[in-house]
Enzyme design. Sequence first.
Site, PDB file in Angstrom:
ATOM      1  N   TRP A  30     -18.015   1.726   3.840  1.00  0.00           N
ATOM      2  CA  TRP A  30     -17.283   1.017   4.903  1.00  0.00           C
ATOM      3  C   TRP A  30     -17.074  -0.410   4.448  1.00  0.00           C
ATOM      4  CZ3 TRP A  30     -18.140  -3.566   7.490  1.00  0.00           C
ATOM      5  CH2 TRP A  30     -17.091  -3.948   8.355  1.00  0.00           C
TER       6      TRP A  30
ATOM      7  N   LYS B 133     -14.545 -13.291   6.316  1.00  0.00           N
ATOM      8  CA  LYS B 133     -14.431 -11.862   5.990  1.00  0.00           C
ATOM      9  C   LYS B 133     -15.820 -11.231   5.822  1.00  0.00           C
ATOM     10  CE  LYS B 133     -10.988  -9.973   3.857  1.00  0.00           C
ATOM     11  NZ  LYS B 133      -9.644  -9.395   3.929  1.00  0.00           N
ATOM     12  N   GLU B 134     -15.997 -10.411   4.781  1.00  0.00           N
ATOM     13  CA  GLU B 134     -17.268  -9.696   4.635  1.00  0.00           C
ATOM     14  C   GLU B 134     -18.449 -10.620   4.316  1.00  0.00           C
ATOM     15  OE1 GLU B 134     -14.380  -8.438   3.537  1.00  0.00           O
ATOM     16  OE2 GLU B 134     -14.373  -6.241   3.604  1.00  0.00           O
TER      17      GLU B 134
ATOM     18  N   GLN C 269      -8.359  -8.628  12.023  1.00  0.00           N
ATOM     19  CA  GLN C 269      -9.392  -8.029  11.166  1.00  0.00           C
ATOM     20  C   GLN C 269     -10.704  -8.811  11.221  1.00  0.00           C
ATOM     21  OE1 GLN C 269      -9.726  -8.838   6.955  1.00  0.00           O
ATOM     22  NE2 GLN C 269      -9.105  -6.730   6.549  1.00  0.00           N
TER      23      GLN C 269
ATOM     24  N   ARG D  57     -10.819   6.263   5.097  1.00  0.00           N
ATOM     25  CA  ARG D  57     -11.679   5.901   6.236  1.00  0.00           C
ATOM     26  C   ARG D  57     -10.871   5.241   7.357  1.00  0.00           C
ATOM     27  NH1 ARG D  57     -13.318   0.985   3.360  1.00  0.00           N
ATOM     28  NH2 ARG D  57     -14.993   2.030   2.256  1.00  0.00           N
ATOM     29  N   ASP D  58      -9.974   4.340   6.961  1.00  0.00           N
ATOM     30  CA  ASP D  58      -9.212   3.623   7.978  1.00  0.00           C
ATOM     31  C   ASP D  58      -8.433   4.607   8.848  1.00  0.00           C
ATOM     32  OD1 ASP D  58     -10.184   1.423   6.699  1.00  0.00           O
ATOM     33  OD2 ASP D  58      -8.259   0.526   6.217  1.00  0.00           O
TER      34      ASP D  58
ATOM     35  N   ASP E  23     -16.181  -2.791   2.037  1.00  0.00           N
ATOM     36  CA  ASP E  23     -15.496  -2.733   0.753  1.00  0.00           C
ATOM     37  C   ASP E  23     -16.141  -3.619  -0.299  1.00  0.00           C
ATOM     38  OD1 ASP E  23     -13.502  -0.879   1.182  1.00  0.00           O
ATOM     39  OD2 ASP E  23     -12.146  -2.338   2.085  1.00  0.00           O
TER      40      ASP E  23
ATOM     41  N   ARG F  35       0.835  -1.202   0.000  1.00  0.00           N
ATOM     42  CA  ARG F  35       0.000   0.000   0.000  1.00  0.00           C
ATOM     43  C   ARG F  35       0.866   1.246   0.000  1.00  0.00           C
ATOM     44  NH1 ARG F  35      -5.633  -0.464   3.269  1.00  0.00           N
ATOM     45  NH2 ARG F  35      -6.102  -2.593   2.666  1.00  0.00           N
TER      46      ARG F  35
ATOM     47  N   THR G 159      -5.428  -3.168  11.961  1.00  0.00           N
ATOM     48  CA  THR G 159      -6.851  -3.228  11.647  1.00  0.00           C
ATOM     49  C   THR G 159      -7.625  -2.151  12.399  1.00  0.00           C
ATOM     50  OG1 THR G 159      -8.859  -4.482  12.233  1.00  0.00           O
ATOM     51  CG2 THR G 159      -6.838  -5.181  13.273  1.00  0.00           C
TER      52      THR G 159
HETATM   53  C1  GLC Z   1     -10.959  -3.700   5.819  1.00  0.00           C
HETATM   54  C2  GLC Z   1     -10.599  -2.356   5.243  1.00  0.00           C
HETATM   55  C3  GLC Z   1     -11.611  -1.312   5.670  1.00  0.00           C
HETATM   56  C4  GLC Z   1     -13.021  -1.756   5.384  1.00  0.00           C
HETATM   57  C5  GLC Z   1     -13.287  -3.115   5.973  1.00  0.00           C
HETATM   58  C6  GLC Z   1     -14.647  -3.657   5.602  1.00  0.00           C
HETATM   59  O1  GLC Z   1     -10.815  -3.679   7.196  1.00  0.00           O
HETATM   60  O2  GLC Z   1      -9.311  -1.951   5.661  1.00  0.00           O
HETATM   61  O3  GLC Z   1     -11.366  -0.112   4.987  1.00  0.00           O
HETATM   62  O4  GLC Z   1     -13.889  -0.807   5.909  1.00  0.00           O
HETATM   63  O5  GLC Z   1     -12.303  -4.017   5.510  1.00  0.00           O
HETATM   64  O6  GLC Z   1     -14.765  -3.923   4.248  1.00  0.00           O
END
Ligand code: GLC
Length: 798
Positions: A487, A633-634, A687, A356-357, A489, A350, A706
């Site tokens: 937020w 993760k997400e 994270q 945002r972070d 991603d 990076r 994180t």
């Molecule tokens: C990671 C990214 C952050 C994002 C999060 C959720 O932690 O660094 O910017 O908000 O994922 O997607």
Amino acid sequence: MQFGYFDNPKREYVITDPRTPMPWANYLGSPAYGAIVTQNAGGYSFVKSGAAGRILRYTFNQFDEPGRYIYLRDEDTGDFWSASWRPVEKPLDEYKTITRHGTSYTQIESEYRGIESKALYYVPMDATYEVWRLEVKNTGEKKRKIGVFGYCELTTESFYTQDLVNLQYTQFITVTEFHGDHIIQKINQFCNVNEDGENGRERFFGLAGAPVASYTGRRERFLGTSRFNAPKGVADGKLDDSLNFNGNPCGALHTVIELAPGESKSVAFILAQKGTREARKLIDRYADVEKTVDAEWKELIAYWHGKLNGLNVNTPDEDLNTMVNTWNAFQCFTTFVWSRAASLVYCGERNGYGYRDTVQDIQGIIHLDPAMAKERIRFMLSAQVHHGAGLPLVKFTHNAGHEDTPEQDSYVKSTGHPHYRADDAMWLFPTVYKYVAETGDKDFLNEVIPFADYDEGTVIEHLRRAIDFTMHHLGHHGMPAGLHADWNDCLQLGAQGESSFVAFQFYYAMNLLNELLPKTAEYKEYSQWLTEKAAEQLQKINEFFWEDDRFLRGYTQDGAVIGSKKDPEAAMWLNPQAWGVISRGATPEQAEKSMESVHRLLNTENGIELMAPCYKKHYFETAFMKLFNPTTKENGGIFCQPQGWAILAEALLGHGGRAFEYFKESCPSAYNDRAEIREVEPYVHSQFIEGHETPQPGRAHVHWLTGTASTVMVGMVEGILGLRPTPEGLRISPAIPAEWDGFTMDKTFRGKRLHIVVDNSAHHEGGVQKLLVNGKAAGSAVLTDDMIRDGDEITVVM
Ligand code: GLC
């Protein structure tokens, strides 16, 4: 299983078994000269950039090697071992070892057959080099002669990927030289040299405190045909005085130490990206190893412990004390300073700060070092484009007033970010508010700061433009568009799709700005406008985002609902529920219901899943979490950042028990004696944590760097501990488990040290019955500056 313990008085984590499931790391220095070190001395170092300024080689995701190796050898028997358990790996019944990870230093202490060694690794304050001090002690009864070998593996050039893959080039551009007490590595030795014959790309590895007996600058000669567990040079008891030419550079220096029974001696290895002249000065500086190192070590400890002392809590829960007082706090500073620059997972690619972070990271340290926070807030405001949006990536070389933006190809090319994200600038509101509230520094709001591309304005003007940006990017129903991300991603809702998360952020932002605005005629009209617009947003939120027992997550670009009860997948999402409460947008009834739904539908023993059920079939086109494995993760994993929001939300509702339950579920230290579940370090947040549809629920990933650090910190400090400053003063409103009798805190607030005693003999979960200053009723819920003096005792009766 337990691999170590917390030594809280020293603010150290002590690893007692080096065979941890993953390498357990610590951070030394700063990105100006950064070093990561594990309990087996694995890790790497770099100057300015983990990817483009790499000095030490490290193979990611492999065997935690190479590292900063120090070998010891009994000159009489030929037996050898290492100051860290690896690489030699002597049997652990005979080889005793602990690693003390402290605040910006790591000491590995080992004992083997009557020889004690302590390898201390650190980067001195503000320095751009690292020191490995080795203390060796003879604990036996006879005289010992010990060979000591320091070894580091240097990259052939600063770009670590080039070093790894472009071998037809990188192997042939570097040489090493020996200069009596240090090895110098030269890279492209004929290019751009100055009158000293240097080009600024030199590295050196030196020895102070003892003469060099033998050396090599060539990895192949150090290792021979062996690996790091049995390098030929060490086994032979002597290095062959060879140098690197067209191969792999290293620094390897050997000395011999004689020790009478009970005697100890110290030497220091020094590593830097500097040439001979600097090497000379630095090695001389450590002529008296003990004295110099002890003074520098003390200075480091004083610096970090000084910062962490800003808040000291003593609650009935040791995990909470450990995390809030030391480890979560130290991690907040680490994420603040390092951003996402380098870890054992982030390989350093990076080239800037994520907007945002970074703005969120600031929140984690405001209560401990508001001055440091202020500087970074300024910087981030200067990375706002004139129309109010935040630059998705703020380059390390950021030059306010002269930057290109996502509207320009040049920006897209250099950063890879083609669009704005919906939430970036929204983070400024709580961050600026928290800073002003912590310090009372309202003047800051009138400070003029440039925008990233052109133009300038006061802090208030910056915030206004952030509101404008969102106002100009509304979707189908007139609520904030999701743009490129919100937020999350993985959630791309586009220019027409709408995000409830950002809607709550926006509502909150307008109210926070309104509270911050000076109550003067100049802002009267604007303030009214904000009030109206905030009410309008809230009305839309209720109309379009509320469904029975939950807030929806959003609308897609095509207008389809995300996060409805009726959806077969992704029917329930954590963030809008928590943010409904945090933004104060949810009505008490909505708040209770929606947070109850979170508990019912998303909570697990290891934390709250981000959404459920995870996507497998019923996703929309731009739901990129579908790329991930289930509950990872997400895609419905236990994303750790939002745990902090859930803790805060429950605490704001006065549900101390629930807030605490959420804290414990995902608290790293709470897993110390079952560390095999999380696998990563029990002293830092990660994270995300694997959710219920993986073979190993509770396993955590992406350590250290994180946003979790700051959100959980805020959840604890503002939420559970209830330290909720306002621009006027300090409000204290704890939310704790009803069983607690109370707790105490020592906090520095606006330069005054306060001793705060929370009395919960009534066993409530939240709410304040009485507030006393030195035993007398305060007469107001907020402690204003004129009500408190340094040394006061504040009593909060719950
Ligand atoms: C990671 C990214 C952050 C994002 C999060 C959720 O932690 O660094 O910017 O908000 O994922 O997607």
